[in-house]
Design a protein around this motif. Structure first.
Motif, short mmCIF file in Angstrom:
data_model
loop_
_atom_site.label_atom_id
_atom_site.label_comp_id
_atom_site.label_asym_id
_atom_site.label_seq_id
_atom_site.Cartn_x
_atom_site.Cartn_y
_atom_site.Cartn_z
N ILE A 88 0.84 -1.21 0.00
CA ILE A 88 0.00 0.00 0.00
C ILE A 88 0.87 1.25 0.00
CG2 ILE A 88 -1.64 1.32 1.41
CD1 ILE A 88 -2.91 -1.35 2.20
N SER A 89 2.03 1.18 0.67
CA SER A 89 2.91 2.35 0.72
C SER A 89 3.49 2.71 -0.65
CB SER A 89 4.05 2.08 1.72
OG SER A 89 5.03 1.20 1.16
N LEU A 90 3.43 1.77 -1.61
CA LEU A 90 3.93 2.04 -2.96
C LEU A 90 3.00 2.95 -3.75
CD1 LEU A 90 5.21 -1.52 -3.95
CD2 LEU A 90 6.61 0.46 -3.34
N GLU A 91 1.78 3.10 -3.29
CA GLU A 91 0.81 3.93 -4.00
C GLU A 91 1.30 5.38 -4.08
OE1 GLU A 91 -3.61 5.44 -2.94
OE2 GLU A 91 -3.39 3.25 -3.07
N GLY A 92 1.34 5.91 -5.29
CA GLY A 92 1.75 7.30 -5.50
C GLY A 92 3.24 7.50 -5.65
N THR A 93 4.03 6.45 -5.70
CA THR A 93 5.49 6.61 -5.81
C THR A 93 5.94 6.91 -7.24
OG1 THR A 93 5.68 4.20 -6.03
CG2 THR A 93 5.96 5.13 -3.82
N ASN A 94 5.11 6.62 -8.21
CA ASN A 94 5.36 6.97 -9.62
C ASN A 94 6.70 6.44 -10.14
OD1 ASN A 94 4.62 8.14 -12.07
ND2 ASN A 94 5.71 10.06 -11.60
N PRO A 95 6.93 5.10 -10.10
CA PRO A 95 8.16 4.55 -10.67
C PRO A 95 8.10 4.57 -12.19
CG PRO A 95 6.73 2.79 -9.98
CD PRO A 95 6.06 4.06 -9.55
N PRO A 96 9.22 4.43 -12.86
CA PRO A 96 9.21 4.41 -14.33
C PRO A 96 8.59 3.12 -14.87
CG PRO A 96 11.41 3.98 -13.51
CD PRO A 96 10.59 4.37 -12.32
N ASN A 97 8.15 3.20 -16.12
CA ASN A 97 7.60 2.04 -16.84
C ASN A 97 6.39 1.43 -16.14
OD1 ASN A 97 9.79 2.25 -18.72
ND2 ASN A 97 11.09 1.13 -17.25
N GLN A 98 5.50 2.26 -15.69
CA GLN A 98 4.32 1.75 -14.99
C GLN A 98 3.36 1.06 -15.97
OE1 GLN A 98 2.35 4.15 -11.93
NE2 GLN A 98 3.93 5.72 -12.23
N LYS A 99 2.79 -0.01 -15.51
CA LYS A 99 1.79 -0.71 -16.28
C LYS A 99 0.48 0.07 -16.25
CE LYS A 99 -0.22 -5.37 -16.71
NZ LYS A 99 -0.28 -6.72 -16.10
N GLU A 100 -0.34 -0.11 -17.29
CA GLU A 100 -1.60 0.62 -17.36
C GLU A 100 -2.48 0.26 -16.17
OE1 GLU A 100 -2.13 -3.29 -19.38
OE2 GLU A 100 -0.63 -1.69 -19.42
N PRO A 101 -3.33 1.19 -15.73
CA PRO A 101 -4.21 0.94 -14.57
C PRO A 101 -5.14 -0.25 -14.81
CG PRO A 101 -4.15 3.28 -15.11
CD PRO A 101 -3.47 2.57 -16.24
N GLN A 102 -5.41 -0.97 -13.73
CA GLN A 102 -6.34 -2.10 -13.76
C GLN A 102 -7.24 -2.01 -12.54
OE1 GLN A 102 -2.86 -4.99 -14.34
NE2 GLN A 102 -4.50 -6.08 -15.44
N GLY A 103 -8.49 -2.34 -12.71
CA GLY A 103 -9.42 -2.32 -11.59
C GLY A 103 -10.12 -0.98 -11.45
N GLU A 104 -10.45 -0.63 -10.20
CA GLU A 104 -11.18 0.59 -9.91
C GLU A 104 -10.36 1.48 -8.99
OE1 GLU A 104 -14.87 -0.54 -8.24
OE2 GLU A 104 -15.62 -1.55 -10.06
N ILE A 105 -10.64 2.79 -9.09
CA ILE A 105 -9.94 3.74 -8.24
C ILE A 105 -10.36 3.53 -6.78
CG2 ILE A 105 -9.71 6.19 -7.64
CD1 ILE A 105 -9.94 6.88 -10.54
N TYR A 106 -9.36 3.50 -5.90
CA TYR A 106 -9.63 3.43 -4.47
C TYR A 106 -9.20 4.76 -3.86
CZ TYR A 106 -9.58 1.89 0.40
OH TYR A 106 -9.81 1.77 1.73
N ASP A 107 -10.19 5.53 -3.38
CA ASP A 107 -9.92 6.85 -2.79
C ASP A 107 -9.55 6.66 -1.32
OD1 ASP A 107 -9.80 9.43 -1.91
OD2 ASP A 107 -11.63 10.08 -2.95
#
Length: 290
Positions: A255-274
């Protein structure tokens, strides 16, 4: 008297243990215990009678023995009386008229040890039948199974009570301390990065760096996916490799990885979790610098 005192000393710890731990067992099997004691006492009395008889017979034989006549020892006489088989030299006295291919049949009687054992089994079976199936004073096999299962469940609950709050998918909480996240990161790099990328950018598996989640982005959902896996998607269960605390640490790091913006990210999958709205603004930033 000394031997009696020694027996008391030897059995005192066993009696104390039985008194503390096996009261229910004694109450449940009281009849069997009493019968066992009675049978044991009967056997001891029988052996005592046989020994006394043998000793008395030895004394009488000493008076009536002829000079030079062979005498049997006590154990020889005991063996003979308990087997009651005709000696080889006297087999002619127990031969029958049955003959098969030149083989003659003997008419030896059943040995007393066999008969006594048979009588004991008859008595025991009668008592067993009355105790369990007629009077119902003893539990049936089905009742014993239920009692054992209840006892096992009580032992499990007692053990769980000594373990404090156990971590599972219903009560797991997000960890934000550096030590827990560092441990979670180590497990992630060893076990998860092959499919999800070194920085959580995704690969075979989904991307952890964005705020899209396939099975839910809260810590309980992440913990559950790690614990049980998603076999249809190729995600294995890790509950046999990691304990509950380790899965909590791993879930928190993911969960802590959320928002870290690493390079070569895969396209989003699933639904947004606010996370801000759902978890009351609980921040994961700061943990992402690991």
């Amino acid at each position: 008297m000394k031997r009696f005192k020694l027996l008391i000393l030897l059995f005192t710890p066993m009696l104390a243990f039985a008194q503390d731990e096996s009261v229910g067992f004694i109450e449940q099997y009281l009849l069997e215990i009493v019968l066992t004691v009675v049978v044991f006492a009967t056997l001891v009395a029988l052996i005592a009678v046989i020994i006394s008889y043998s000793a008395l017979k030895s004394v009488l034989d000493m008076k009536s023995d002829k000079a030079g006549a062979p005498r049997q020892s006590f154990w020889e006489r005991f063996y003979t009386s308990f087997n009651r088989a005709a000696p080889v030299g006297q087999e002619a006295s127990v031969l029958t008229d049955h003959e098969y291919d030149g083989i003659r049949e003997l008419d030896n009687k059943l040995p007393p040890w066999w008969l006594y054992g048979f009588y004991v089994t008859i008595i025991f079976s009668a008592i067993y039948l009355l105790h369990y199936h007629v009077f119902g004073t003893g539990p049936s096999s089905a009742e014993e199974y239920v009692m054992e299962m209840q006892k096992a469940e009580e032992e499990v609950q007692a053990y769980l009570a000594t373990q404090g709050t156990l971590i599972d998918e219903t009560n797991v909480e997000l960890l934000m301390d550096e030590a827990s996240l560092a441990t979670g990161k180590e497990m992630y790099l060893q076990s998860c990065s092959v499919c999800h990328g070194q920085g959580g950018e995704g690969g075979i598996g989904p991307n952890f760096a964005d705020n899209y989640w396939i099975h839910g982005g809260d810590v309980k959902s992440v913990f559950s996916v790690i614990k049980y896996g998603v076999p249809t998607k190729g995600m294995i269960s890790w509950q046999n490799q990691f304990n509950a605390t380790q899965m909590q640490q791993l879930s928190s790091f993911i969960i802590s990885l959320e928002g870290t913006n690493p390079p070569n990210q895969k396209e989003p999958q699933g639904e947004i979790y606010d996370r801000q709205a759902t978890e009351g603004g609980e921040e994961t930033e700061g943990a992402t610098t690991l």
